[in-house]
Design an enzyme around this catalytic site. Structure first.
Site, PDB file in Angstrom:
ATOM      1  N   SER A 163       0.821  -1.218   0.000  1.00  0.00           N
ATOM      2  CA  SER A 163       0.000   0.000   0.000  1.00  0.00           C
ATOM      3  C   SER A 163       0.853   1.266   0.000  1.00  0.00           C
ATOM      4  O   SER A 163       0.482   2.265  -0.610  1.00  0.00           O
ATOM      5  CB  SER A 163      -0.975   0.000   1.174  1.00  0.00           C
ATOM      6  OG  SER A 163      -0.294   0.090   2.406  1.00  0.00           O
TER       7      SER A 163
ATOM      8  N   LEU B 279       3.594   1.757  -1.563  1.00  0.00           N
ATOM      9  CA  LEU B 279       4.023   2.020  -2.938  1.00  0.00           C
ATOM     10  C   LEU B 279       2.842   2.408  -3.818  1.00  0.00           C
ATOM     11  O   LEU B 279       2.970   3.249  -4.708  1.00  0.00           O
ATOM     12  CB  LEU B 279       4.744   0.796  -3.509  1.00  0.00           C
ATOM     13  CG  LEU B 279       6.046   0.419  -2.803  1.00  0.00           C
ATOM     14  CD1 LEU B 279       6.613  -0.868  -3.379  1.00  0.00           C
ATOM     15  CD2 LEU B 279       7.053   1.548  -2.900  1.00  0.00           C
TER      16      LEU B 279
ATOM     17  N   THR C 201       7.113 -12.949 -11.971  1.00  0.00           N
ATOM     18  CA  THR C 201       7.268 -11.774 -12.825  1.00  0.00           C
ATOM     19  C   THR C 201       6.290 -10.698 -12.382  1.00  0.00           C
ATOM     20  O   THR C 201       5.119 -10.964 -12.142  1.00  0.00           O
ATOM     21  CB  THR C 201       7.052 -12.139 -14.303  1.00  0.00           C
ATOM     22  OG1 THR C 201       8.114 -13.013 -14.721  1.00  0.00           O
ATOM     23  CG2 THR C 201       7.061 -10.910 -15.199  1.00  0.00           C
ATOM     24  N   LEU C 202       6.790  -9.479 -12.268  1.00  0.00           N
ATOM     25  CA  LEU C 202       5.995  -8.319 -11.857  1.00  0.00           C
ATOM     26  C   LEU C 202       5.704  -7.464 -13.084  1.00  0.00           C
ATOM     27  O   LEU C 202       6.577  -7.267 -13.934  1.00  0.00           O
ATOM     28  CB  LEU C 202       6.766  -7.493 -10.821  1.00  0.00           C
ATOM     29  CG  LEU C 202       7.275  -8.259  -9.597  1.00  0.00           C
ATOM     30  CD1 LEU C 202       8.251  -7.400  -8.803  1.00  0.00           C
ATOM     31  CD2 LEU C 202       6.110  -8.694  -8.731  1.00  0.00           C
ATOM     32  N   GLU C 203       4.497  -6.942 -13.164  1.00  0.00           N
ATOM     33  CA  GLU C 203       4.086  -6.048 -14.253  1.00  0.00           C
ATOM     34  C   GLU C 203       3.996  -4.652 -13.651  1.00  0.00           C
ATOM     35  O   GLU C 203       2.978  -4.268 -13.093  1.00  0.00           O
ATOM     36  CB  GLU C 203       2.747  -6.513 -14.812  1.00  0.00           C
ATOM     37  CG  GLU C 203       2.782  -7.945 -15.310  1.00  0.00           C
ATOM     38  CD  GLU C 203       1.453  -8.652 -15.173  1.00  0.00           C
ATOM     39  OE1 GLU C 203       0.596  -8.206 -14.384  1.00  0.00           O
ATOM     40  OE2 GLU C 203       1.270  -9.658 -15.861  1.00  0.00           O
TER      41      GLU C 203
ATOM     42  N   TYR D 153       0.349 -26.750 -11.581  1.00  0.00           N
ATOM     43  CA  TYR D 153       1.184 -26.032 -12.536  1.00  0.00           C
ATOM     44  C   TYR D 153       2.497 -26.795 -12.672  1.00  0.00           C
ATOM     45  O   TYR D 153       3.060 -27.261 -11.695  1.00  0.00           O
ATOM     46  CB  TYR D 153       1.435 -24.607 -12.035  1.00  0.00           C
ATOM     47  CG  TYR D 153       1.915 -23.670 -13.104  1.00  0.00           C
ATOM     48  CD1 TYR D 153       1.014 -23.044 -13.955  1.00  0.00           C
ATOM     49  CD2 TYR D 153       3.260 -23.396 -13.270  1.00  0.00           C
ATOM     50  CE1 TYR D 153       1.441 -22.171 -14.945  1.00  0.00           C
ATOM     51  CE2 TYR D 153       3.699 -22.530 -14.251  1.00  0.00           C
ATOM     52  CZ  TYR D 153       2.786 -21.922 -15.086  1.00  0.00           C
ATOM     53  OH  TYR D 153       3.220 -21.063 -16.062  1.00  0.00           O
TER      54      TYR D 153
END
Length: 190
Positions: free
Chosen positions: A102, A104, A127-129, A162
């Site tokens: 929060s 950020l 992976t971050l978007e 997965y």
């Protein structure tokens, strides 16, 4: 059911849940904070007229690594891929949900566009978007807290987690920010 701090620690201690490197101080009441790795993927917007999810576009992004002790600067309106410092490994009966921090978010940083869900059985760096929706640049420091991983217990273990050959897991074992492999979802008619 969302796991509590004591459940998260128990899963890690039992070796069922992997968060590596693990720092106990990052465990929150119902999540584990994850930190930012030092690799980023930036879009080469001069090489293509558009992004086509059906096409393999290997040079759509380039890997960038800031110099030691320097941040990556994310400008207003920019979108880049980043990754968690931690390698996360989920058993077949736990799913994950990546949420932003929060503090950020209040600065205009979004940590994921749509892909905040982590399937049971996943193993790799998340992976971050990353998007800057503020009107000023934001400095992203490798090692900083970037998000929080919430863990949910399934009602029963996944039949095909997965990484199973039957589910077509495109990102199993990924290291660093991994570009889209959406083209693998399209059937080629040759």
């Amino acid at each position: 059911m969302l796991l509590s701090d004591r459940d998260i620690r128990a899963e890690i201690t039992a070796g069922r849940l992997g968060v590596d490197p693990f720092d106990d101080s990052l465990v929150q009441p119902s999540s584990v904070d994850v930190r930012l790795d030092n690799l980023f993927r930036v879009f080469n917007n001069t090489r293509y007229t558009h992004i086509d999810p059906a096409q393999r576009q290997d040079d759509l992004t380039s890997l960038v690594e800031p110099k030691e002790g320097e941040p990556f600067v994310l400008h207003p309106g920019e979108f880049v891929l980043g990754a968690t410092l931690e390698r996360c490994t989920l058993p077949d009966d736990l799913a994950g949900r990546l949420e932003g921090k929060s503090s950020l978010g209040r600065l205009g940083l979004l940590t994921h566009s749509t892909a905040g869900f982590i399937d049971p059985g996943f193993s790799g760096h998340i992976t971050l978007e990353l998007s800057n929706v503020a009107n000023l640049p934001i400095t992203l420091w490798p090692g900083m807290k970037i998000g929080q991983l919430c863990l949910l217990r399934l009602t029963s273990p996944a039949e095909h987690p997965y990484g199973s050959s039957s589910v077509g897991s495109k990102y199993q074992g990924q290291r660093g920010p991994t570009p889209s492999r959406s083209y693998q979802n399209f059937v080629k008619n040759d």
